[in-house]
Design a protein around this motif. Structure first.
Motif, PDB file in Angstrom:
ATOM      1  N   GLN A   1       0.733  -1.404   0.063  1.00 33.77           N
ATOM      2  CA  GLN A   1       0.220  -0.211  -0.045  1.00 33.77           C
ATOM      3  C   GLN A   1       0.853   1.142  -0.147  1.00 33.77           C
ATOM      4  O   GLN A   1       0.370   2.280  -0.425  1.00 33.77           O
ATOM      5  CB  GLN A   1      -0.807  -0.189   1.256  1.00 33.77           C
ATOM      6  CG  GLN A   1      -1.892  -0.861   1.090  1.00 33.77           C
ATOM      7  CD  GLN A   1      -2.766  -1.317   2.681  1.00 33.77           C
ATOM      8  OE1 GLN A   1      -2.640  -0.424   3.342  1.00 33.77           O
ATOM      9  NE2 GLN A   1      -3.628  -2.339   2.789  1.00 33.77           N
TER      10      GLN A   1
ATOM     11  N   ARG B   1       2.040   2.467   8.980  1.00 36.19           N
ATOM     12  CA  ARG B   1       0.946   2.479   8.041  1.00 36.19           C
ATOM     13  C   ARG B   1       1.279   3.639   6.877  1.00 36.19           C
ATOM     14  O   ARG B   1       2.180   4.505   7.334  1.00 36.19           O
ATOM     15  CB  ARG B   1      -0.391   2.769   8.449  1.00 36.19           C
ATOM     16  CG  ARG B   1      -0.650   4.138   9.328  1.00 36.19           C
ATOM     17  CD  ARG B   1      -2.113   4.545   9.082  1.00 36.19           C
ATOM     18  NE  ARG B   1      -2.301   5.698   9.834  1.00 36.19           N
ATOM     19  CZ  ARG B   1      -2.155   6.940   9.632  1.00 36.19           C
ATOM     20  NH1 ARG B   1      -1.273   7.343   8.548  1.00 36.19           N
ATOM     21  NH2 ARG B   1      -2.285   7.932  10.547  1.00 36.19           N
TER      22      ARG B   1
ATOM     23  N   ARG C   1      -0.111   9.879   5.498  1.00 35.08           N
ATOM     24  CA  ARG C   1      -1.229  10.788   5.106  1.00 35.08           C
ATOM     25  C   ARG C   1      -1.310  12.358   5.489  1.00 35.08           C
ATOM     26  O   ARG C   1      -0.567  12.492   6.484  1.00 35.08           O
ATOM     27  CB  ARG C   1      -2.686  10.176   5.415  1.00 35.08           C
ATOM     28  CG  ARG C   1      -2.934   8.796   5.180  1.00 35.08           C
ATOM     29  CD  ARG C   1      -4.243   8.316   5.860  1.00 35.08           C
ATOM     30  NE  ARG C   1      -4.708   7.080   5.453  1.00 35.08           N
ATOM     31  CZ  ARG C   1      -4.105   5.936   5.637  1.00 35.08           C
ATOM     32  NH1 ARG C   1      -2.960   5.765   6.484  1.00 35.08           N
ATOM     33  NH2 ARG C   1      -4.518   4.885   5.237  1.00 35.08           N
TER      34      ARG C   1
ATOM     35  N   ARG D   1       0.573   0.729  13.012  1.00 31.61           N
ATOM     36  CA  ARG D   1      -0.565  -0.066  13.150  1.00 31.61           C
ATOM     37  C   ARG D   1      -0.546  -1.493  13.623  1.00 31.61           C
ATOM     38  O   ARG D   1       0.000  -2.323  12.898  1.00 31.61           O
ATOM     39  CB  ARG D   1      -1.345  -0.091  11.534  1.00 31.61           C
ATOM     40  CG  ARG D   1      -2.694  -0.601  11.815  1.00 31.61           C
ATOM     41  CD  ARG D   1      -3.465  -0.382  10.241  1.00 31.61           C
ATOM     42  NE  ARG D   1      -3.849   1.151  10.273  1.00 31.61           N
ATOM     43  CZ  ARG D   1      -4.564   1.444   9.518  1.00 31.61           C
ATOM     44  NH1 ARG D   1      -4.828   0.930   8.198  1.00 31.61           N
ATOM     45  NH2 ARG D   1      -5.107   2.748   9.563  1.00 31.61           N
TER      46      ARG D   1
ATOM     47  N   ALA E   1      -6.950   6.018  11.364  1.00 29.95           N
ATOM     48  CA  ALA E   1      -7.280   6.430  10.270  1.00 29.95           C
ATOM     49  C   ALA E   1      -8.013   5.369   9.434  1.00 29.95           C
ATOM     50  O   ALA E   1      -8.011   4.076   9.772  1.00 29.95           O
ATOM     51  CB  ALA E   1      -6.192   6.686   9.371  1.00 29.95           C
ATOM     52  N   ASP E   2      -8.697   5.514   8.563  1.00 28.92           N
ATOM     53  CA  ASP E   2      -9.504   4.591   7.752  1.00 28.92           C
ATOM     54  C   ASP E   2     -10.350   3.645   8.336  1.00 28.92           C
ATOM     55  O   ASP E   2     -10.539   2.580   8.038  1.00 28.92           O
ATOM     56  CB  ASP E   2      -8.571   3.660   6.786  1.00 28.92           C
ATOM     57  CG  ASP E   2      -7.580   4.566   5.982  1.00 28.92           C
ATOM     58  OD1 ASP E   2      -8.044   5.709   5.716  1.00 28.92           O
ATOM     59  OD2 ASP E   2      -6.288   4.378   5.793  1.00 28.92           O
TER      60      ASP E   2
END
Length: 366
Positions: free
Chosen positions: A125, A273, A276, A286, A340-341
């Motif tokens: 990712q 992670r 952002r 994470r 997040a997310d």
């Protein structure tokens, strides 16, 4: 019996099981006389509660607060669940580096591989390179789980994996006894081996600690071939402040993609992670929720979970088919971050040793 819990213990990487379902499955698996380990089945006879009936949710795990576990003293074979005996996966024994005392030991078969597969998915990712060239791990091998994790990660990402071993216990002994010249000679010994691999093999990725990266940057004969060829760097094992991370990313290794990984023998790997816009930290970790549940608590009041953006001491719980770790206060301090997310677990940043309350932590180079 093993298949009864497959949808919970071995759910698809991209879909987490319900945490309370996982808690109930873990209690049944590890404390049933049919499937549980000799250690936990026998230990449960001394509890003032029955894990199989009284622990039905994540919140119920507070019942284990009065169940201390000395992982350095348990016979490792007694931790293997009876329900796993005869299965295809072979259990291995993994030891901690002994940063705070005697090494802790766990057993593991497939759950750590799943954790590493999840880490690899998160690296994808972030656009972390894969497949081209080979991998070099500069860190503990032997009884330490990190070498197995990295070997698995390299395999999953299409690399052969080379190893330069570090003995963290010897390094810590040198540091604590003030043998700094011996420590420096040992680091040079490590870097000599790194140079040999870098100059004779097609290495495109490495994994090591921030302190080893600093030592590499200070030795031009090692730094030059690394910078020329390496395009992916995973760092972890010791803490790194945001300014050092910025220097590594922008000035020291600008051609490489850097990714952090927080973890230890007990908890597994909590990878960085994807960064952002608006993140409060340069690196946010994470955890592998819900199989590894991380909470941060007030160091002065461990019964109070800290709020987002507040510092707290790390508490880990591990809920897998291979092994169960009740809520355990760890040696690290970190900052809690809002997830997040819609990630269901907490995230954390700025991980560093907790200096209060007893024996100090000697990181050495790992």
């Amino acid at each position: 019996m093993a298949d009864d819990f497959s949808s919970v213990f071995e759910s698809p990487l991209e879909r987490s099981p319900d945490i309370d379902d996982l808690v109930r499955a873990t209690m049944e698996w590890h404390f049933s006389p049919l499937t549980g380990s000799p250690y936990w089945v026998d230990r449960a006879k001394t509890f003032g509660f029955d894990p199989r009936t009284d622990v039905q949710s994540l919140a119920d795990l507070r019942l284990f607060e009065e169940v201390p576990v000395d992982w350095s003293r348990i016979a490792a074979d007694q931790l293997i669940p009876r329900g796993s005996l005869g299965q295809a996966a072979r259990f291995g024994i993994h030891e901690s580096g002994g940063a705070t005392g005697a090494p802790k030991r766990i057993v593991d078969a497939t759950s750590r591989r799943r954790n590493v597969a999840w880490q690899s998915m998160m690296l994808d990712q972030q656009g972390f390179p894969a497949g081209e060239g080979h991998w070099l791990h500069i860190g503990p091998t032997g009884p330490h789980v990190m070498s197995k994790n990295i070997g698995t990660l390299a395999e999953l990402r299409g690399h052969l994996c080379y190893f330069v071993d570090i003995d963290p216990r010897w390094v810590r002994r040198c540091v604590t006894q003030g043998r700094h010249d011996e420590y420096r000679r040992y680091v040079d010994h490590i870097l000599d081996q790194v140079k040999d691999v870098l100059t004779t093999q097609d290495i495109r990725g490495i994994s090591t600690t921030p302190k080893i990266l600093e030592a590499i940057a200070a030795r031009e004969d090692v730094y030059a071939p690394l910078r020329a060829a390496v395009r992916g760097i995973i760092w972890g094992g010791t803490s790194m402040d945001s300014e050092t991370l910025r220097l590594f990313e922008e000035e020291v290794f600008p051609e490489a993609k850097l990714a952090g990984a927080y973890g230890n023998t007990m908890m597994g790997v909590a990878p960085q992670r994807t960064r952002r816009p608006g993140d409060a930290a340069a690196c946010t970790f994470r955890p592998y929720y819900p199989y590894t549940v991380v909470e941060l608590v007030d160091p002065g009041d461990p019964g109070r979970a800290v709020a987002d953006d507040e510092d707290g001491r790390v508490v880990i719980t591990v809920l897998t088919r291979d092994y169960f770790t009740p809520p355990t206060l760890e040696r690290d301090l970190a900052t809690r971050r809002a997830s997040a997310d819609a990630f269901p677990g907490i995230e954390l940043s700025a991980v560093r040793p907790y200096e209060g309350g007893g024996a100090g932590v000697v990181e050495g180079v790992y």
